[in-house]
Design a protein around this motif. Structure first.
Motif, PDB file in Angstrom:
ATOM      1  N   ARG A  66       0.822  -1.221   0.000  1.00  0.00           N
ATOM      2  CA  ARG A  66       0.000   0.000   0.000  1.00  0.00           C
ATOM      3  C   ARG A  66       0.851   1.265   0.000  1.00  0.00           C
ATOM      4  N   ALA A  67       1.921   1.260   0.760  1.00  0.00           N
ATOM      5  CA  ALA A  67       2.765   2.453   0.866  1.00  0.00           C
ATOM      6  C   ALA A  67       3.488   2.772  -0.435  1.00  0.00           C
ATOM      7  N   GLU A  68       3.575   1.789  -1.339  1.00  0.00           N
ATOM      8  CA  GLU A  68       4.323   2.007  -2.579  1.00  0.00           C
ATOM      9  C   GLU A  68       3.468   2.528  -3.724  1.00  0.00           C
ATOM     10  N   LYS A  69       2.126   2.461  -3.581  1.00  0.00           N
ATOM     11  CA  LYS A  69       1.291   2.818  -4.723  1.00  0.00           C
ATOM     12  C   LYS A  69       1.429   4.290  -5.100  1.00  0.00           C
ATOM     13  N   LYS A  70       1.378   5.190  -4.126  1.00  0.00           N
ATOM     14  CA  LYS A  70       1.433   6.616  -4.475  1.00  0.00           C
ATOM     15  C   LYS A  70       2.709   6.981  -5.229  1.00  0.00           C
ATOM     16  N   PRO A  71       3.902   6.564  -4.757  1.00  0.00           N
ATOM     17  CA  PRO A  71       5.089   6.887  -5.545  1.00  0.00           C
ATOM     18  C   PRO A  71       5.087   6.263  -6.930  1.00  0.00           C
ATOM     19  N   MET A  72       4.493   5.077  -7.058  1.00  0.00           N
ATOM     20  CA  MET A  72       4.433   4.443  -8.370  1.00  0.00           C
ATOM     21  C   MET A  72       3.502   5.202  -9.307  1.00  0.00           C
ATOM     22  N   VAL A  73       2.343   5.632  -8.793  1.00  0.00           N
ATOM     23  CA  VAL A  73       1.426   6.437  -9.612  1.00  0.00           C
ATOM     24  C   VAL A  73       2.073   7.772  -9.964  1.00  0.00           C
ATOM     25  N   ARG A  74       2.766   8.362  -8.990  1.00  0.00           N
ATOM     26  CA  ARG A  74       3.437   9.639  -9.261  1.00  0.00           C
ATOM     27  C   ARG A  74       4.451   9.484 -10.388  1.00  0.00           C
ATOM     28  N   ALA A  75       5.171   8.374 -10.399  1.00  0.00           N
ATOM     29  CA  ALA A  75       6.152   8.141 -11.456  1.00  0.00           C
ATOM     30  C   ALA A  75       5.486   8.023 -12.821  1.00  0.00           C
ATOM     31  N   VAL A  76       4.312   7.375 -12.857  1.00  0.00           N
ATOM     32  CA  VAL A  76       3.572   7.267 -14.120  1.00  0.00           C
ATOM     33  C   VAL A  76       3.263   8.652 -14.666  1.00  0.00           C
ATOM     34  N   PHE A  77       2.739   9.529 -13.812  1.00  0.00           N
ATOM     35  CA  PHE A  77       2.318  10.838 -14.306  1.00  0.00           C
ATOM     36  C   PHE A  77       3.483  11.803 -14.489  1.00  0.00           C
ATOM     37  N   ASP A  78       4.580  11.589 -13.781  1.00  0.00           N
ATOM     38  CA  ASP A  78       5.805  12.326 -14.111  1.00  0.00           C
ATOM     39  C   ASP A  78       6.222  12.003 -15.542  1.00  0.00           C
ATOM     40  N   SER A  79       6.076  10.727 -15.904  1.00  0.00           N
ATOM     41  CA  SER A  79       6.505  10.270 -17.223  1.00  0.00           C
ATOM     42  C   SER A  79       5.632  10.822 -18.343  1.00  0.00           C
ATOM     43  N   VAL A  80       4.308  10.897 -18.092  1.00  0.00           N
ATOM     44  CA  VAL A  80       3.397  11.256 -19.189  1.00  0.00           C
ATOM     45  C   VAL A  80       2.965  12.717 -19.181  1.00  0.00           C
ATOM     46  N   ALA A  81       3.374  13.497 -18.175  1.00  0.00           N
ATOM     47  CA  ALA A  81       2.806  14.837 -17.965  1.00  0.00           C
ATOM     48  C   ALA A  81       2.867  15.725 -19.204  1.00  0.00           C
ATOM     49  N   THR A  82       4.027  15.804 -19.852  1.00  0.00           N
ATOM     50  CA  THR A  82       4.167  16.767 -20.950  1.00  0.00           C
ATOM     51  C   THR A  82       3.385  16.358 -22.191  1.00  0.00           C
ATOM     52  N   ARG A  83       3.023  15.084 -22.291  1.00  0.00           N
ATOM     53  CA  ARG A  83       2.262  14.627 -23.459  1.00  0.00           C
ATOM     54  C   ARG A  83       0.896  14.085 -23.058  1.00  0.00           C
ATOM     55  N   TYR A  84       0.482  14.401 -21.852  1.00  0.00           N
ATOM     56  CA  TYR A  84      -0.766  13.862 -21.323  1.00  0.00           C
ATOM     57  C   TYR A  84      -1.966  14.279 -22.171  1.00  0.00           C
ATOM     58  N   ASP A  85      -2.031  15.548 -22.552  1.00  0.00           N
ATOM     59  CA  ASP A  85      -3.191  16.031 -23.304  1.00  0.00           C
ATOM     60  C   ASP A  85      -3.235  15.439 -24.711  1.00  0.00           C
ATOM     61  N   ILE A  86      -2.073  15.310 -25.341  1.00  0.00           N
ATOM     62  CA  ILE A  86      -2.036  14.680 -26.657  1.00  0.00           C
ATOM     63  C   ILE A  86      -2.502  13.229 -26.554  1.00  0.00           C
ATOM     64  N   MET A  87      -2.004  12.530 -25.542  1.00  0.00           N
ATOM     65  CA  MET A  87      -2.378  11.132 -25.393  1.00  0.00           C
ATOM     66  C   MET A  87      -3.859  10.979 -25.049  1.00  0.00           C
TER      67      MET A  87
END
Length: 264
Positions: free
Chosen positions: A33-54
């Motif tokens: 449980r304690a690892e989910k937030k950092p893992m989700v944060r990493a996902v959105f760090d990765s996609v942030a700049t192209r999130y709207d296009i995607m």
């Protein structure tokens, strides 16, 4: 409320809920449980700049129509205040302001997404009407009964403790205030299911690899949709959190749905 004072930004780090030894779903995987937030944060760090296009590619542009319907449901008014949870790149907050809504707090747990939202607000001349806040939706650093609307669009499924988000949303709403959630949901048209599954699990990850250079993040996004509670389950969760007059509006055959509840 009629004043135009921009509310201050908040940092939710000090309000983060404690994590136990339980597991949480991260797509189709169970993780501590304690690892989910950092893992989700990493996902959105990765996609942030192209999130709207995607988003355009993933939904064939339909997400724009869904968001217009969602913003209309919010019932914008100059005297009402909006807290936009998991607001990311700002579509809902921008729609609220353009519809004549009062002050808005654009919040997200992910600073990278919020940074993109701030840049888009500057481009659109909306920056003066917004506050920006790094906020964990499970522990909102706002007083009880302080806002008139709480929105969350395509963000609740990424939260570890969804019940806590719903309780917090109710807590910060004023009596007569309304919570609305726009989220991918359970397809209600049988003929759509195989097409939707093929799109989600075969096409989207490949698009993620081609457009964003990140197959794994888009694989998680597709899996997280399937792990999210269906329409009836989420409605029951909202009632359990103390929200009343809960309604569900399916969009595009249930591919997405708007859930609404009031604090009475």
């Amino acid at each position: 409320m009629t004043d135009n004072t921009t509310p201050p930004a908040f940092d939710a780090a000090a309000f983060a809920p404690s994590s136990g030894g339980e597991t949480a779903d991260f797509g189709f995987r169970d993780v501590p449980r304690a690892e989910k937030k950092p893992m989700v944060r990493a996902v959105f760090d990765s996609v942030a700049t192209r999130y709207d296009i995607m988003n355009d590619v993933m939904s064939l542009g339909i997400h724009r129509a869904w968001k217009k319907i969602f913003v209309a449901e919010l019932g914008a008014h100059p005297d009402l205040t909006l807290l936009d949870l998991a607001g990311g790149t700002g579509d809902i907050s921008f729609g609220w302001l353009r519809a004549g809504g009062g002050r808005a707090i654009l919040s997200d747990i992910n600073a990278s997404m919020l940074s993109v939202g701030r840049g888009r607000a500057l481009e659109r001349g909306l920056i003066s009407s917004l506050a920006f806040a790094v906020v964990d939706a499970e522990a909102i650093p706002l007083p009880d009964r302080s806002v008139d609307r709480v929105s969350i669009a395509f963000g609740l499924r990424n939260c570890t403790d969804k019940d806590a988000v719903l309780r917090e949303a109710r807590r910060v709403l004023r009596p007569g205030g309304r919570f609305l959630c726009l989220e991918f949901s359970r397809v209600r048209v049988a003929a759509l299911s195989p097409i939707y599954d093929a799109w989600s699990f075969h096409v989207l990850p490949r698009m993620g690899a081609a457009i964003a250079g990140d197959r794994e993040s888009y694989q998680y996004l597709a899996e997280s949709i399937r792990m999210f509670p269906d329409q009836e389950t989420l409605a029951a969760m909202m009632r359990d959190a103390g929200l009343e007059h809960v309604t569900v509006r399916n969009l595009s055959g249930g591919i997405a749905a708007i859930h609404s509840g009031w604090r009475i």
